[in-house]
Design a protein around this motif. Structure first.
Motif, PDB file in Angstrom:
ATOM      1  N   SER A 236      34.192  36.950  55.781  1.00 16.23           N
ATOM      2  CA  SER A 236      34.081  37.553  54.543  1.00 16.23           C
ATOM      3  C   SER A 236      32.539  37.315  53.650  1.00 16.23           C
ATOM      4  CB  SER A 236      34.605  36.378  53.888  1.00 16.23           C
ATOM      5  OG  SER A 236      34.907  36.969  52.397  1.00 16.23           O
TER       6      SER A 236
ATOM      7  N   ARG B  57      46.501  38.366  47.930  1.00 19.27           N
ATOM      8  CA  ARG B  57      45.466  38.647  47.223  1.00 19.27           C
ATOM      9  C   ARG B  57      46.226  40.228  46.133  1.00 19.27           C
ATOM     10  NH1 ARG B  57      43.140  42.476  50.446  1.00 19.27           N
ATOM     11  NH2 ARG B  57      42.047  41.261  51.556  1.00 19.27           N
ATOM     12  N   ARG B  58      47.489  40.963  46.739  1.00 18.10           N
ATOM     13  CA  ARG B  58      47.882  41.497  46.074  1.00 18.10           C
ATOM     14  C   ARG B  58      48.628  41.083  45.065  1.00 18.10           C
ATOM     15  NH1 ARG B  58      48.070  44.290  50.734  1.00 18.10           N
ATOM     16  NH2 ARG B  58      49.609  43.470  51.589  1.00 18.10           N
TER      17      ARG B  58
ATOM     18  N   THR C 109      37.831  37.065  46.186  1.00 16.49           N
ATOM     19  CA  THR C 109      39.008  36.230  46.333  1.00 16.49           C
ATOM     20  C   THR C 109      39.577  35.965  48.197  1.00 16.49           C
ATOM     21  OG1 THR C 109      39.874  38.261  45.241  1.00 16.49           O
ATOM     22  CG2 THR C 109      41.428  36.747  46.099  1.00 16.49           C
ATOM     23  N   ASP C 110      39.370  36.243  48.993  1.00 18.22           N
ATOM     24  CA  ASP C 110      39.174  35.837  50.363  1.00 18.22           C
ATOM     25  C   ASP C 110      38.019  34.238  50.735  1.00 18.22           C
ATOM     26  OD1 ASP C 110      41.374  38.108  51.104  1.00 18.22           O
ATOM     27  OD2 ASP C 110      39.205  39.087  52.513  1.00 18.22           O
TER      28      ASP C 110
ATOM     29  N   PRO D 162      44.023  37.515  58.291  1.00 15.50           N
ATOM     30  CA  PRO D 162      44.081  38.482  56.934  1.00 15.50           C
ATOM     31  C   PRO D 162      44.622  39.068  56.917  1.00 15.50           C
ATOM     32  CG  PRO D 162      42.271  38.300  58.795  1.00 15.50           C
ATOM     33  CD  PRO D 162      43.280  37.836  58.987  1.00 15.50           C
ATOM     34  N   PRO D 163      45.999  39.052  57.466  1.00 15.34           N
ATOM     35  CA  PRO D 163      46.716  40.339  56.412  1.00 15.34           C
ATOM     36  C   PRO D 163      47.910  39.293  55.497  1.00 15.34           C
ATOM     37  CG  PRO D 163      47.828  40.303  58.574  1.00 15.34           C
ATOM     38  CD  PRO D 163      46.819  39.815  58.551  1.00 15.34           C
TER      39      PRO D 163
ATOM     40  N   ARG E 100      46.710  36.902  53.867  1.00 15.38           N
ATOM     41  CA  ARG E 100      45.206  36.806  53.137  1.00 15.38           C
ATOM     42  C   ARG E 100      45.135  38.324  51.296  1.00 15.38           C
ATOM     43  NH1 ARG E 100      41.848  34.629  55.883  1.00 15.38           N
ATOM     44  NH2 ARG E 100      40.725  36.742  55.852  1.00 15.38           N
ATOM     45  N   ALA E 101      45.397  39.461  52.708  1.00 16.76           N
ATOM     46  CA  ALA E 101      45.967  40.675  51.555  1.00 16.76           C
ATOM     47  C   ALA E 101      46.655  40.458  50.613  1.00 16.76           C
ATOM     48  CB  ALA E 101      45.950  41.450  52.665  1.00 16.76           C
ATOM     49  N   PHE E 102      48.552  39.981  51.784  1.00 17.18           N
ATOM     50  CA  PHE E 102      49.173  40.255  50.803  1.00 17.18           C
ATOM     51  C   PHE E 102      49.503  39.094  49.433  1.00 17.18           C
ATOM     52  CE2 PHE E 102      53.591  37.602  50.118  1.00 17.18           C
ATOM     53  CZ  PHE E 102      54.771  38.342  49.036  1.00 17.18           C
TER      54      PHE E 102
ATOM     55  N   ALA F 260      37.434  41.465  46.266  1.00 16.93           N
ATOM     56  CA  ALA F 260      38.338  40.969  47.591  1.00 16.93           C
ATOM     57  C   ALA F 260      37.563  39.761  48.229  1.00 16.93           C
ATOM     58  CB  ALA F 260      39.133  42.602  48.604  1.00 16.93           C
ATOM     59  N   GLU F 261      36.501  40.408  48.520  1.00 14.79           N
ATOM     60  CA  GLU F 261      36.282  39.751  48.831  1.00 14.79           C
ATOM     61  C   GLU F 261      35.745  37.648  48.622  1.00 14.79           C
ATOM     62  OE1 GLU F 261      34.967  42.033  48.972  1.00 14.79           O
ATOM     63  OE2 GLU F 261      35.290  42.658  50.866  1.00 14.79           O
TER      64      GLU F 261
END
Length: 155
Positions: A54, A109-110, A73-74, A102-103, A105-107, A70-71
């Motif tokens: 990240s 984040r969205r 938030t990650d 990662p999936p 975290r992406a969920f 995004a980074e």
């Protein structure tokens, strides 16, 4: 706010204790301890790896002149995962390891972006062909206005 936070913390601790005791009864004390400690070590390794990834993505985004939202938030989610993995407990380990994927975290984040998008009030300021400025907030009506006089007053 503080009362609900304390209630949440108390409930979380009770739930962790119930899960640890139940797991200990189901598989035994030593396997439970090994599972919790193993999850902590694996989680620490994953947190370090994902945190470095990240940070590198954040650095490249900033070098390109883009905002690394995004980074960032990650990075926050990875930090939260590390804290959850340091604290002994089954639920915290499961959530912490999930936050390192990662999936997941992406969920999250969205989901967070959608929640904050609804809560935030954004507006747009445009100028039409006649030189009139229009301010168009979401869902509100447009009010035509013009500036009559502007000046700077020094004190």
């Amino acid at each position: 706010m503080i009362r609900s936070l304390l209630l949440f913390a108390f409930g979380y601790i009770i739930l962790e204790m119930i899960l640890l005791i139940s797991l200990g009864r189901a598989i035994g004390l030593l396997p439970t301890l090994l599972l919790v400690l193993g999850a902590g070590f694996v989680g620490a390794w994953l947190a370090r790896r994902e945190g470095l990834r990240s940070a590198m993505r954040m650095r490249s985004q900033m070098a390109a002149g883009a905002m690394p939202a995004a980074e960032l938030t990650d990075g926050l989610l990875i930090g939260l995962a590390a804290v959850l993995l340091i604290i002994p407990g089954v639920l915290g380990d499961v959530i912490g390891i999930a936050l390192l994927l990662p999936p997941a975290r992406a969920f999250i984040r969205r989901s967070l972006a959608a929640k904050f998008d609804k809560a935030a009030t954004f507006s747009r300021f445009t100028v039409d062909e006649g030189g009139r400025a229009m301010h168009t907030p979401r869902g509100d009506q447009i009010i035509d206005a013009r500036v009559i006089e502007t000046r700077v007053v020094e004190e």
